[in-house]
Design a protein around this motif. Structure first.
Motif, PDB file in Angstrom:
ATOM      1  N   LEU A   1       0.822  -1.205   0.000  1.00  0.00           N
ATOM      2  CA  LEU A   1       0.000   0.000   0.000  1.00  0.00           C
ATOM      3  C   LEU A   1       0.857   1.256   0.000  1.00  0.00           C
ATOM      4  CD1 LEU A   1      -2.766   1.456   0.317  1.00  0.00           C
ATOM      5  CD2 LEU A   1      -2.453   1.226   2.791  1.00  0.00           C
ATOM      6  N   PHE A   2       1.853   1.281   0.880  1.00  0.00           N
ATOM      7  CA  PHE A   2       2.667   2.483   1.011  1.00  0.00           C
ATOM      8  C   PHE A   2       3.847   2.512   0.046  1.00  0.00           C
ATOM      9  CE2 PHE A   2       0.399   2.392   5.067  1.00  0.00           C
ATOM     10  CZ  PHE A   2      -0.053   3.708   5.105  1.00  0.00           C
ATOM     11  N   SER A   3       3.873   1.539  -0.867  1.00  0.00           N
ATOM     12  CA  SER A   3       4.850   1.556  -1.956  1.00  0.00           C
ATOM     13  C   SER A   3       4.246   2.119  -3.231  1.00  0.00           C
ATOM     14  CB  SER A   3       5.382   0.140  -2.222  1.00  0.00           C
ATOM     15  OG  SER A   3       6.057  -0.373  -1.096  1.00  0.00           O
ATOM     16  N   GLN A   4       2.918   2.331  -3.223  1.00  0.00           N
ATOM     17  CA  GLN A   4       2.227   2.826  -4.407  1.00  0.00           C
ATOM     18  C   GLN A   4       2.181   4.346  -4.403  1.00  0.00           C
ATOM     19  OE1 GLN A   4      -1.646   0.996  -4.283  1.00  0.00           O
ATOM     20  NE2 GLN A   4      -0.890  -1.026  -4.838  1.00  0.00           N
ATOM     21  N   LYS A   5       2.446   4.941  -5.561  1.00  0.00           N
ATOM     22  CA  LYS A   5       2.407   6.398  -5.669  1.00  0.00           C
ATOM     23  C   LYS A   5       1.000   6.941  -5.434  1.00  0.00           C
ATOM     24  CE  LYS A   5       6.308   6.990  -8.845  1.00  0.00           C
ATOM     25  NZ  LYS A   5       6.738   7.489 -10.181  1.00  0.00           N
ATOM     26  N   ARG A   6      -0.020   6.169  -5.854  1.00  0.00           N
ATOM     27  CA  ARG A   6      -1.396   6.670  -5.718  1.00  0.00           C
ATOM     28  C   ARG A   6      -1.765   6.919  -4.251  1.00  0.00           C
ATOM     29  NH1 ARG A   6      -2.923   1.287  -6.928  1.00  0.00           N
ATOM     30  NH2 ARG A   6      -3.183   1.810  -9.109  1.00  0.00           N
ATOM     31  N   THR A   7      -1.142   6.161  -3.347  1.00  0.00           N
ATOM     32  CA  THR A   7      -1.426   6.360  -1.922  1.00  0.00           C
ATOM     33  C   THR A   7      -1.031   7.770  -1.498  1.00  0.00           C
ATOM     34  OG1 THR A   7      -1.045   4.014  -1.460  1.00  0.00           O
ATOM     35  CG2 THR A   7      -0.948   5.526   0.407  1.00  0.00           C
ATOM     36  N   TYR A   8       0.138   8.201  -1.920  1.00  0.00           N
ATOM     37  CA  TYR A   8       0.621   9.522  -1.524  1.00  0.00           C
ATOM     38  C   TYR A   8      -0.077  10.631  -2.310  1.00  0.00           C
ATOM     39  CZ  TYR A   8       4.058   6.650   0.787  1.00  0.00           C
ATOM     40  OH  TYR A   8       4.654   5.709   1.591  1.00  0.00           O
ATOM     41  N   TYR A   9      -0.453  10.337  -3.549  1.00  0.00           N
ATOM     42  CA  TYR A   9      -1.248  11.304  -4.301  1.00  0.00           C
ATOM     43  C   TYR A   9      -2.595  11.526  -3.609  1.00  0.00           C
ATOM     44  CZ  TYR A   9       2.020  10.966  -8.253  1.00  0.00           C
ATOM     45  OH  TYR A   9       3.126  11.016  -9.049  1.00  0.00           O
ATOM     46  N   GLY A  10      -3.189  10.433  -3.143  1.00  0.00           N
ATOM     47  CA  GLY A  10      -4.475  10.534  -2.451  1.00  0.00           C
ATOM     48  C   GLY A  10      -4.363  11.326  -1.163  1.00  0.00           C
ATOM     49  N   LEU A  11      -3.328  11.057  -0.374  1.00  0.00           N
ATOM     50  CA  LEU A  11      -3.131  11.798   0.873  1.00  0.00           C
ATOM     51  C   LEU A  11      -2.866  13.273   0.586  1.00  0.00           C
ATOM     52  CD1 LEU A  11      -0.899   9.241   2.833  1.00  0.00           C
ATOM     53  CD2 LEU A  11      -3.334   9.691   3.142  1.00  0.00           C
ATOM     54  N   ALA A  12      -2.104  13.530  -0.473  1.00  0.00           N
ATOM     55  CA  ALA A  12      -1.846  14.922  -0.851  1.00  0.00           C
ATOM     56  C   ALA A  12      -3.141  15.610  -1.276  1.00  0.00           C
ATOM     57  CB  ALA A  12      -0.821  14.976  -1.989  1.00  0.00           C
ATOM     58  N   ALA A  13      -4.006  14.882  -1.985  1.00  0.00           N
ATOM     59  CA  ALA A  13      -5.282  15.455  -2.418  1.00  0.00           C
ATOM     60  C   ALA A  13      -6.138  15.840  -1.215  1.00  0.00           C
ATOM     61  CB  ALA A  13      -6.034  14.457  -3.300  1.00  0.00           C
ATOM     62  N   ILE A  14      -6.120  15.018  -0.179  1.00  0.00           N
ATOM     63  CA  ILE A  14      -6.878  15.328   1.039  1.00  0.00           C
ATOM     64  C   ILE A  14      -6.367  16.621   1.668  1.00  0.00           C
ATOM     65  CG2 ILE A  14      -7.332  14.553   3.405  1.00  0.00           C
ATOM     66  CD1 ILE A  14      -7.299  11.675   2.306  1.00  0.00           C
TER      67      ILE A  14
ATOM     68  N   LEU B   1      -6.775  13.467   8.721  1.00  0.00           N
ATOM     69  CA  LEU B   1      -7.708  14.549   8.409  1.00  0.00           C
ATOM     70  C   LEU B   1      -8.036  15.356   9.656  1.00  0.00           C
ATOM     71  CD1 LEU B   1      -9.678  15.858   6.312  1.00  0.00           C
ATOM     72  CD2 LEU B   1     -11.408  14.251   7.154  1.00  0.00           C
ATOM     73  N   PHE B   2      -8.361  14.675  10.742  1.00  0.00           N
ATOM     74  CA  PHE B   2      -8.726  15.373  11.977  1.00  0.00           C
ATOM     75  C   PHE B   2      -7.550  16.178  12.526  1.00  0.00           C
ATOM     76  CE2 PHE B   2      -8.932  15.462  16.652  1.00  0.00           C
ATOM     77  CZ  PHE B   2     -10.101  16.195  16.808  1.00  0.00           C
TER      78      PHE B   2
ATOM     79  N   ALA C   1     -18.478  13.425  16.007  1.00  0.00           N
ATOM     80  CA  ALA C   1     -18.828  13.350  14.584  1.00  0.00           C
ATOM     81  C   ALA C   1     -17.721  12.673  13.786  1.00  0.00           C
ATOM     82  CB  ALA C   1     -19.101  14.750  14.038  1.00  0.00           C
ATOM     83  N   PHE C   2     -16.473  12.981  14.098  1.00  0.00           N
ATOM     84  CA  PHE C   2     -15.362  12.332  13.403  1.00  0.00           C
ATOM     85  C   PHE C   2     -15.322  10.837  13.719  1.00  0.00           C
ATOM     86  CE2 PHE C   2     -13.412  16.436  12.340  1.00  0.00           C
ATOM     87  CZ  PHE C   2     -12.809  16.132  11.136  1.00  0.00           C
ATOM     88  N   LEU C   3     -15.604  10.470  14.978  1.00  0.00           N
ATOM     89  CA  LEU C   3     -15.601   9.056  15.347  1.00  0.00           C
ATOM     90  C   LEU C   3     -16.678   8.289  14.572  1.00  0.00           C
ATOM     91  CD1 LEU C   3     -15.068   9.290  19.219  1.00  0.00           C
ATOM     92  CD2 LEU C   3     -13.425   8.481  17.511  1.00  0.00           C
ATOM     93  N   LEU C   4     -17.871   8.852  14.498  1.00  0.00           N
ATOM     94  CA  LEU C   4     -18.933   8.181  13.757  1.00  0.00           C
ATOM     95  C   LEU C   4     -18.654   8.209  12.258  1.00  0.00           C
ATOM     96  CD1 LEU C   4     -21.529   6.661  14.276  1.00  0.00           C
ATOM     97  CD2 LEU C   4     -22.786   8.771  13.927  1.00  0.00           C
TER      98      LEU C   4
END
Length: 274
Positions: A12-25, A132-133, A171-174
């Motif tokens: 999971l953490f070897s894929q570029k899309r993972t970091y692109y997704g986190l950057a998008a967030i 995110l939180f 709200a974040f927990l739910l």
């Protein structure tokens, strides 16, 4: 099983899309902050023009609590779509690269293999919501400070600063339970459709349909249907929290997450992976 789970986490953490997704967030967070800074005051002034003459507000209403509430609204589409794209790639990329056959030709149990995918999906979802939180809280309180929170749900609701923070945490927990459902759903969709692009399109389609169904009256199904419990996190911003509904819907989200994962595991174990 633990070894398989560790291997899947490394993948999971070897894929570029993972970091692109986190950057998008993070980019979405920044855009929310910029939008609130640029236009938030004007919108609140229009909304509260008559009320501010009759009530005393503590601090600025354009504050970190309100910004966090706005961030929470990304649970409708933006955040789950990013999570579903990244998580579904755990399986669709294996089908695309034909590595899944190689893995299963070794002494790897099919059930343990797919369970590890769901396990990684769970871990990743928890990490994403925690990220995110944490980042949203740091940015929101650093730039906007604290103060009373105003929401418009069944009328205008005002919450003092301390109570507002507690409600945001709940709200974040739910919302985390909701994100886990979406995350598990993306794996299950990948099991059924295999193709990466098709899976992503269906993930987006599910989110769009879900957004439409939330606003529809489904009669007795309002109490049980998945789409009708996806907005449960908003109950924490009613003046009186309807706790029986919160616990009921929270339990339903857990049930749906387990059901979705069970269907995916059953389908994966039964079918040919070729």
């Amino acid at each position: 099983m633990i070894a398989i789970l560790q291997t899947e986490l490394v993948k999971l953490f070897s894929q570029k899309r993972t970091y692109y997704g986190l950057a998008a967030i993070l980019v979405i967070e920044l855009l929310i902050m910029i939008g609130a800074w640029a236009q938030g005051t004007e919108i609140l002034d229009v909304l509260l023009e008559n009320l501010t003459n009759n009530f005393i507000m503590s601090g600025s209403l354009l504050n970190g609590h309100l910004v966090l509430y706005i961030v929470l609204n990304s649970l409708w589409f933006n955040l789950p779509l990013i999570v579903m794209i990244i998580v579904s790639g755990l399986l669709t990329s294996e089908y695309k690269d034909k590595t899944i056959q190689t893995v299963l030709l070794q002494s790897v149990n099919k059930r343990n293999f797919i369970l590890a995918k769901y396990g990684v999906a769970l871990v990743f979802t928890l990490l994403v919501v925690a990220l995110l939180f944490t980042t949203a809280s740091l940015l929101a309180y650093s730039f906007f400070g604290t103060g009373d929170l105003i929401t418009y749900l069944n009328g205008l609701n005002f919450f003092e600063s301390g109570e507002a923070f507690n409600r945001i945490v709940w709200a974040f927990l739910l919302g985390t339970l909701l994100m886990i459902c979406y995350s598990f759903l993306s794996i299950t969709l990948a099991v059924f459709f295999k193709d990466q692009t098709v899976t992503w399109i269906i993930c987006a389609f599910v989110l769009i349909i879900n957004g439409l169904l939330v606003k529809m009256d489904l009669g007795f199904m309002n109490y049980w249907f998945f789409s009708k419990v996806t907005d449960t996190w908003q109950y924490f911003f009613y003046f009186e929290v309807p706790w029986p509904y919160v616990w009921h819907n929270g339990g339903l989200l857990v049930f749906y997450a387990l059901l979705i994962a069970t269907v995916g595991v059953w389908r994966f174990v039964k079918k040919d992976v070729g």
